[in-house]
Design a protein around this motif. Structure first.
Motif, PDB file in Angstrom:
ATOM      1  N   LEU A 165      62.686  35.464  71.841  1.00 16.37           N
ATOM      2  CA  LEU A 165      61.400  35.808  71.260  1.00 16.37           C
ATOM      3  C   LEU A 165      61.620  36.424  69.875  1.00 16.37           C
ATOM      4  N   PRO A 166      61.136  35.796  68.807  1.00 16.51           N
ATOM      5  CA  PRO A 166      61.376  36.322  67.456  1.00 16.51           C
ATOM      6  C   PRO A 166      60.589  37.607  67.215  1.00 16.51           C
TER       7      PRO A 166
ATOM      8  N   PRO B   4      45.520  44.086  62.474  1.00 25.34           N
ATOM      9  CA  PRO B   4      46.230  45.172  63.165  1.00 25.34           C
ATOM     10  C   PRO B   4      46.826  44.765  64.502  1.00 25.34           C
ATOM     11  N   ARG B   5      46.290  43.743  65.131  1.00 25.98           N
ATOM     12  CA  ARG B   5      46.769  43.336  66.450  1.00 25.98           C
ATOM     13  C   ARG B   5      47.720  42.143  66.398  1.00 25.98           C
ATOM     14  N   ALA B   6      48.286  41.893  65.273  1.00 25.58           N
ATOM     15  CA  ALA B   6      49.211  40.764  65.150  1.00 25.58           C
ATOM     16  C   ALA B   6      50.419  40.964  66.062  1.00 25.58           C
ATOM     17  N   THR B   7      50.762  39.927  66.796  1.00 25.79           N
ATOM     18  CA  THR B   7      51.914  39.996  67.699  1.00 25.79           C
ATOM     19  C   THR B   7      53.217  39.979  66.893  1.00 25.79           C
ATOM     20  N   PRO B   8      54.326  40.429  67.481  1.00 25.67           N
ATOM     21  CA  PRO B   8      55.614  40.356  66.763  1.00 25.67           C
ATOM     22  C   PRO B   8      55.950  38.946  66.285  1.00 25.67           C
TER      23      PRO B   8
ATOM     24  N   THR C  82      56.375  37.781  62.347  1.00 29.02           N
ATOM     25  CA  THR C  82      57.580  37.108  61.864  1.00 29.02           C
ATOM     26  C   THR C  82      57.234  35.822  61.126  1.00 29.02           C
ATOM     27  N   ARG C  83      56.304  35.061  61.673  1.00 27.01           N
ATOM     28  CA  ARG C  83      55.912  33.805  61.034  1.00 27.01           C
ATOM     29  C   ARG C  83      55.295  34.060  59.660  1.00 27.01           C
ATOM     30  N   ILE C  84      54.454  35.066  59.555  1.00 31.08           N
ATOM     31  CA  ILE C  84      53.845  35.376  58.258  1.00 31.08           C
ATOM     32  C   ILE C  84      54.911  35.828  57.271  1.00 31.08           C
TER      33      ILE C  84
END
Length: 510
Positions: free
Chosen positions: A29-30, A363-367, A371-373
């Motif tokens: 998981l990145p 604010p709720r962006a997953t890890p 990483t993708r952004i």
């Protein structure tokens, strides 16, 4: 033959970048921490190569001897600021690493956000880091292109531009996929190539002139007979303020750049950073040898183009060395530009995602999403640097980088002083930052984009580094306003209520 050697060095570097996935493979998981900091698992040798490869850029190796060639003794300030930087790194970086590891910080703005509890202060620290780093990336490409053009290894027209884009594209793809692991493994090759090439060049130079004494004598005569009559290999007392402020300000600013702190945060522990900092003077010794080549270029009568003193040493190398070794030297310089450019793009992307995108937009962006952004921003940063290089003048990149050095030093009170105390009020730090940024920018622009500005001291006019002048104002505002803001805060606190406890992130680091 020099072209073959040059291409062999770049080809080997590209293979190393592609093979970075075997350098401590990432988890399934990145996460942003894994991509940007390689899970904070780099040992002392890797940390030393990565920090050295990030701090001592290819443009530094070209610009310092060029400055010595053009200005004489004043150009040696770069050696002093790297000497000052090493003990500062020994003290500061392990403390910042401890705070970052304890609270999961990835960027310096993360530390500011947690330590002071001020989103606004964290935002300006992150934005300043991004603005100061972007022209630094472009400057690496500008330096490489001008050096290779001077020695005939950069094809004219679109073919040369395509070759530069192809080399940079390999690094961009490797960094996109493997994050900090790509420049970390390339830094091993950079270190080996730079150390071997400079030792070979220095041996040939000293052999040609019969030792350092005759070389310096010839260079002094060349300077005294040149157009710049004030240039000398002996520092004039009137230059002491310039020399001192340049050395001090550059040393303080260097450790505030996000790419330097990104490389530091990837270490496996504070002791790893201390050991790496103790060994960093070896890189300074290499920089000293490059500076000596500026003296050798003067002694040899090298005549670079009127707009590029930084090409004096490449022309000297081409004149002195066999073709195969010439290709090795210029290959090492090109690789030297790739490592810091990659780490800079990672630092910019991470600061944007953590302290701007997640803080204010998602604010709720997953890890995984973070990483993708970050990967996309890192790639966009490199594309932007290439467009900047091909679309604007070289001087534009140099001017913006000069401003970047002034800007990044204004984050020193919030980041570096915050490691040792939590008594400074965040609003005072914000006011100090605004004052320093405004004053520094105006000073540099008003002086025609020169980092040296005149000051009246004791009835005499001296010159000083604009960044130090601006930071002095910055610190004055911070020290003056902190008691006032603290008094206002106490006045507005109800007497019956107990003080609000500070968050754990604001604990003093011990």
């Amino acid at each position: 033959m020099s072209t073959v050697t040059f291409l062999a060095v770049l080809g080997g570097t590209s293979l190393l970048a592609v093979a970075a996935r075997w350098f401590r493979p990432p988890p399934e998981l990145p996460t942003l921490e894994d991509w940007a900091l390689a899970r904070r698992q780099f040992g002392t040798p890797t940390t030393w190569f990565l920090l050295g490869g990030t701090i001592y850029t290819a443009y530094t190796f070209a610009a310092v001897p060029g400055l010595v060639y053009g200005t004489g003794a004043l150009g040696f300030f770069a050696l002093q600021y790297t000497v000052i930087m090493c003990p500062l790194a020994f003290v500061l970086l392990p403390r910042l690493w401890s705070a970052a590891r304890r609270h999961g910080y990835i960027t310096p703005a993360d530390f500011v956000r947690g330590h002071y509890g001020s989103p606004a202060l964290a935002l300006v620290v992150a934005a300043t880091g991004v603005l100061a780093t972007m022209p630094y990336i472009a400057l690496q490409l500008v330096g490489i292109r001008s050096i290779l053009s001077a020695v005939g290894l950069y094809p004219r027209g679109a073919l040369g531009d395509l070759a530069l884009v192809a080399v940079f594209a390999v690094l961009a793809v490797a960094t996109y996929r493997h994050g900090l692991r790509a420049p970390a493994i390339i830094s091993l090759m950079k270190g080996a190539a730079v150390f071997c090439s400079i030792l070979a060049v220095s041996f040939l130079v000293l052999d040609r002139f019969g030792g350092p004494g005759p070389m310096f004598d010839s260079a002094e005569r060349a300077l005294s007979g040149g157009e710049t009559t004030q240039a000398s290999l002996t520092l004039d007392p009137s230059q002491f303020p310039v020399y001192a402020t340049l050395a001090l300000g550059s040393a303080l600013a260097l450790l505030m750049y996000p790419h330097v702190l990104t490389a530091a945060f990837a270490a496996s522990g504070p002791d790893t950073l201390r050991r790496a900092a103790v060994a960093l003077p070896l890189w300074t010794a290499v920089l000293g040898l490059f500076a000596m080549l500026g003296v050798a270029a003067l002694a040899a009568g090298i005549q670079p183009p009127s707009t590029g003193a930084e090409t004096a040493v490449p022309l000297l190398v081409k004149d002195l060395m066999p073709a195969a070794l010439t290709g090795l030297v210029f290959g090492a310089l090109t690789v030297g530009a790739l490592v810091p450019a990659a780490v800079m793009s990672i630092a910019v992307a991470t600061s944007f995602v953590r302290n701007i995108y997640v803080e204010y937009f998602h604010p709720r962006a997953t890890p995984k999403h973070q990483t993708r952004i970050a990967q996309m921003v890192s790639l966009s940063t490199k594309v932007g640097a290439v467009v900047f290089v091909f679309g604007l003048r070289n001087q534009d990149a140099i001017n913006l980088q000069l401003l970047g050095g002034v800007w990044i030093l204004q984050t020193f009170p919030a980041v570096a002083l915050g490691v040792f105390t939590r008594r400074l009020h965040p609003w005072a730090l914000l006011a100090g930052w605004m004052s320093g940024m405004a004053a520094g920018t105006l000073l540099v622009v008003h002086s025609g984009f020169s980092s040296l500005v005149p000051l009246g001291v004791g009835g005499q006019e001296i010159q000083a580094y604009a960044a130090v002048v601006a930071m002095t104002l910055n610190l004055t505002v911070v020290v003056t306003l902190t008691p006032l803001f603290n008094r206002v805060a106490r006045t507005h606190t109800p007497a019956s209520s107990s003080p609000v406890p500070l968050p754990p992130e604001a604990e003093t680091i011990t």
